[in-house]
Design a protein around this motif. Structure first.
Motif, PDB file in Angstrom:
ATOM      1  N   TRP A 278      35.181 -22.659 -33.486  1.00  0.00           N
ATOM      2  CA  TRP A 278      35.492 -21.699 -34.337  1.00  0.00           C
ATOM      3  C   TRP A 278      34.366 -20.716 -34.795  1.00  0.00           C
ATOM      4  O   TRP A 278      33.223 -21.028 -34.526  1.00  0.00           O
ATOM      5  CB  TRP A 278      34.923 -23.547 -35.241  1.00  0.00           C
ATOM      6  N   ILE A 279      34.743 -19.735 -34.465  1.00  0.00           N
ATOM      7  CA  ILE A 279      33.886 -18.812 -34.530  1.00  0.00           C
ATOM      8  C   ILE A 279      33.571 -17.595 -35.383  1.00  0.00           C
ATOM      9  O   ILE A 279      34.645 -16.875 -35.710  1.00  0.00           O
ATOM     10  CB  ILE A 279      34.076 -17.783 -33.082  1.00  0.00           C
ATOM     11  N   ASP A 280      32.272 -17.527 -35.949  1.00  0.00           N
ATOM     12  CA  ASP A 280      32.404 -16.837 -37.116  1.00  0.00           C
ATOM     13  C   ASP A 280      31.245 -15.710 -37.021  1.00  0.00           C
ATOM     14  O   ASP A 280      30.280 -15.950 -37.229  1.00  0.00           O
ATOM     15  CB  ASP A 280      31.663 -17.709 -38.776  1.00  0.00           C
ATOM     16  N   ARG A 281      32.087 -14.780 -37.144  1.00  0.00           N
ATOM     17  CA  ARG A 281      30.822 -13.422 -37.054  1.00  0.00           C
ATOM     18  C   ARG A 281      30.458 -12.916 -38.146  1.00  0.00           C
ATOM     19  O   ARG A 281      31.009 -12.962 -38.811  1.00  0.00           O
ATOM     20  CB  ARG A 281      32.029 -12.433 -36.126  1.00  0.00           C
TER      21      ARG A 281
ATOM     22  N   ASP B 161      36.481 -12.837 -35.291  1.00  0.00           N
ATOM     23  CA  ASP B 161      36.422 -14.013 -35.905  1.00  0.00           C
ATOM     24  C   ASP B 161      37.339 -15.073 -35.331  1.00  0.00           C
ATOM     25  O   ASP B 161      38.503 -14.473 -35.233  1.00  0.00           O
ATOM     26  CB  ASP B 161      36.498 -14.372 -37.593  1.00  0.00           C
ATOM     27  N   PHE B 162      37.083 -16.135 -34.907  1.00  0.00           N
ATOM     28  CA  PHE B 162      38.304 -17.027 -34.344  1.00  0.00           C
ATOM     29  C   PHE B 162      38.169 -18.614 -34.475  1.00  0.00           C
ATOM     30  O   PHE B 162      37.430 -18.770 -35.043  1.00  0.00           O
ATOM     31  CB  PHE B 162      37.816 -17.281 -32.374  1.00  0.00           C
ATOM     32  N   LEU B 163      39.239 -18.759 -34.860  1.00  0.00           N
ATOM     33  CA  LEU B 163      39.967 -20.297 -35.188  1.00  0.00           C
ATOM     34  C   LEU B 163      40.604 -21.001 -33.710  1.00  0.00           C
ATOM     35  O   LEU B 163      42.047 -20.518 -33.485  1.00  0.00           O
ATOM     36  CB  LEU B 163      40.543 -20.505 -36.164  1.00  0.00           C
ATOM     37  N   GLY B 164      40.517 -22.601 -32.795  1.00  0.00           N
ATOM     38  CA  GLY B 164      41.954 -22.269 -31.976  1.00  0.00           C
ATOM     39  C   GLY B 164      41.759 -23.738 -32.266  1.00  0.00           C
ATOM     40  O   GLY B 164      40.878 -24.563 -32.732  1.00  0.00           O
ATOM     41  N   LEU B 165      43.021 -24.162 -32.009  1.00  0.00           N
ATOM     42  CA  LEU B 165      43.593 -25.752 -32.063  1.00  0.00           C
ATOM     43  C   LEU B 165      44.312 -25.550 -31.495  1.00  0.00           C
ATOM     44  O   LEU B 165      45.409 -26.106 -30.888  1.00  0.00           O
ATOM     45  CB  LEU B 165      44.494 -25.857 -33.383  1.00  0.00           C
ATOM     46  N   SER B 166      44.133 -27.472 -30.288  1.00  0.00           N
ATOM     47  CA  SER B 166      44.939 -28.185 -29.239  1.00  0.00           C
ATOM     48  C   SER B 166      45.619 -29.197 -29.496  1.00  0.00           C
ATOM     49  O   SER B 166      44.578 -30.283 -29.806  1.00  0.00           O
ATOM     50  CB  SER B 166      44.032 -27.717 -28.128  1.00  0.00           C
ATOM     51  N   ILE B 167      46.637 -29.076 -29.595  1.00  0.00           N
ATOM     52  CA  ILE B 167      46.713 -30.713 -29.806  1.00  0.00           C
ATOM     53  C   ILE B 167      48.028 -31.161 -29.131  1.00  0.00           C
ATOM     54  O   ILE B 167      48.538 -30.287 -28.176  1.00  0.00           O
ATOM     55  CB  ILE B 167      48.239 -30.324 -31.300  1.00  0.00           C
TER      56      ILE B 167
ATOM     57  N   MET C 108      47.009 -22.821 -29.598  1.00  0.00           N
ATOM     58  CA  MET C 108      46.799 -21.414 -30.912  1.00  0.00           C
ATOM     59  C   MET C 108      45.806 -20.906 -31.639  1.00  0.00           C
ATOM     60  O   MET C 108      44.813 -22.187 -31.273  1.00  0.00           O
ATOM     61  CB  MET C 108      48.011 -21.359 -31.659  1.00  0.00           C
ATOM     62  N   GLN C 109      45.731 -19.796 -31.372  1.00  0.00           N
ATOM     63  CA  GLN C 109      44.334 -19.859 -31.727  1.00  0.00           C
ATOM     64  C   GLN C 109      44.573 -18.235 -32.470  1.00  0.00           C
ATOM     65  O   GLN C 109      45.698 -17.796 -32.677  1.00  0.00           O
ATOM     66  CB  GLN C 109      43.192 -19.228 -30.679  1.00  0.00           C
ATOM     67  N   GLU C 110      43.953 -18.132 -33.695  1.00  0.00           N
ATOM     68  CA  GLU C 110      44.304 -16.763 -34.689  1.00  0.00           C
ATOM     69  C   GLU C 110      42.228 -16.207 -34.550  1.00  0.00           C
ATOM     70  O   GLU C 110      41.117 -16.941 -34.195  1.00  0.00           O
ATOM     71  CB  GLU C 110      44.481 -17.158 -36.322  1.00  0.00           C
ATOM     72  N   HIS C 111      42.342 -15.065 -34.707  1.00  0.00           N
ATOM     73  CA  HIS C 111      41.473 -13.822 -34.738  1.00  0.00           C
ATOM     74  C   HIS C 111      41.013 -13.082 -35.482  1.00  0.00           C
ATOM     75  O   HIS C 111      43.046 -12.667 -36.007  1.00  0.00           O
ATOM     76  CB  HIS C 111      41.046 -13.548 -33.171  1.00  0.00           C
TER      77      HIS C 111
ATOM     78  N   SER D  82      35.245  -8.597 -41.465  1.00  0.00           N
ATOM     79  CA  SER D  82      34.924  -9.472 -40.936  1.00  0.00           C
ATOM     80  C   SER D  82      35.295 -11.050 -42.133  1.00  0.00           C
ATOM     81  O   SER D  82      34.691 -10.864 -43.332  1.00  0.00           O
ATOM     82  CB  SER D  82      33.084  -9.662 -40.643  1.00  0.00           C
ATOM     83  N   GLY D  83      35.917 -12.061 -41.528  1.00  0.00           N
ATOM     84  CA  GLY D  83      35.808 -13.140 -42.397  1.00  0.00           C
ATOM     85  C   GLY D  83      35.394 -13.966 -42.009  1.00  0.00           C
ATOM     86  O   GLY D  83      34.218 -14.075 -42.123  1.00  0.00           O
TER      87      GLY D  83
END
Length: 201
Positions: A135-138, A147-153, A169-172, A178-179
């Motif tokens: 959870w990275i907010d530039r 910016d990054f969001l990653g989730l592991s299940i 998975m992760q999305e950037h 920059s969002g």
């Protein structure tokens, strides 16, 4: 009457013009490749599957662990992703129920044995646990940082307690815009739901 001079290009000037055109085209292609590689994207970090997902089975989804970054914990993020993944999977017919109570919260680690015991009491076939890995907010635009969001299940079979499916998975964002990681909650959840459904029975 003055002489009329017809302008014409010599073979040398034509060849040079063609060479300049070729250089411009190459620069255009390179710029497009650079822009594309800088675009937002979703990646699968890893996945394993030992079963086929069965829509007739019952799944209990426990709160995904909230992320932390540089000593700061982002409360509420795990709960949002838990609910969003459940909603995304429900769109495809999976029988999933999110579990939130005093024992099971996104602000603390889920005890797997407690979750399995709870699932047995409620006659569920599988449990899903997880954690927000990024959870990275530039803060600024044009920072050349993403910016990054990653989730592991993790999907466990209740009867055996064995892990039968894992997915991270992760999305950037791209490097020009920059969002915030909030912008990726819906899209990442839907992508993970489709990955889970790709193992459908």
């Amino acid at each position: 009457m003055p002489d009329i001079i017809l302008a014409s290009r010599s073979p040398v000037s034509c060849n040079r013009w063609k060479g300049e055109e070729f250089v411009i085209i190459r620069i255009f292609i390179i710029l497009n490749i650079f822009i594309i590689t800088g675009c937002a994207g979703i990646q699968t970090v890893h996945t394993t599957s030992n079963i086929q997902v069965d829509k007739s089975k019952k799944y209990l989804v426990f709160p995904f662990r909230d992320p932390s970054f540089e000593g700061k914990e982002f409360s509420g993020v795990g709960s949002r992703l838990t609910n969003k993944l459940v909603a995304s999977c429900a769109e495809y017919g999976l029988n999933m129920t999110p579990i939130f109570n005093e024992k099971f919260q996104a602000s603390k680690d889920i005890n797997t044995l407690d979750a399995l015991a709870y699932a047995k009491e409620n006659e569920a076939n599988f449990i899903i646990t997880g954690q927000v890995t990024k959870w990275i907010d530039r803060a600024t635009e044009w920072s050349m940082k993403r910016d990054f969001l990653g989730l592991s299940i993790f999907v466990r079979e209740v009867s055996s307690g064995n892990i039968v499916f894992t997915l991270e998975m992760q999305e950037h964002s791209n490097i020009f815009w920059s969002g915030t990681p909030d912008d990726f909650v819906d899209s990442l959840s839907k992508a993970m739901a489709l990955k889970l459904l790709s193992a459908e029975k």
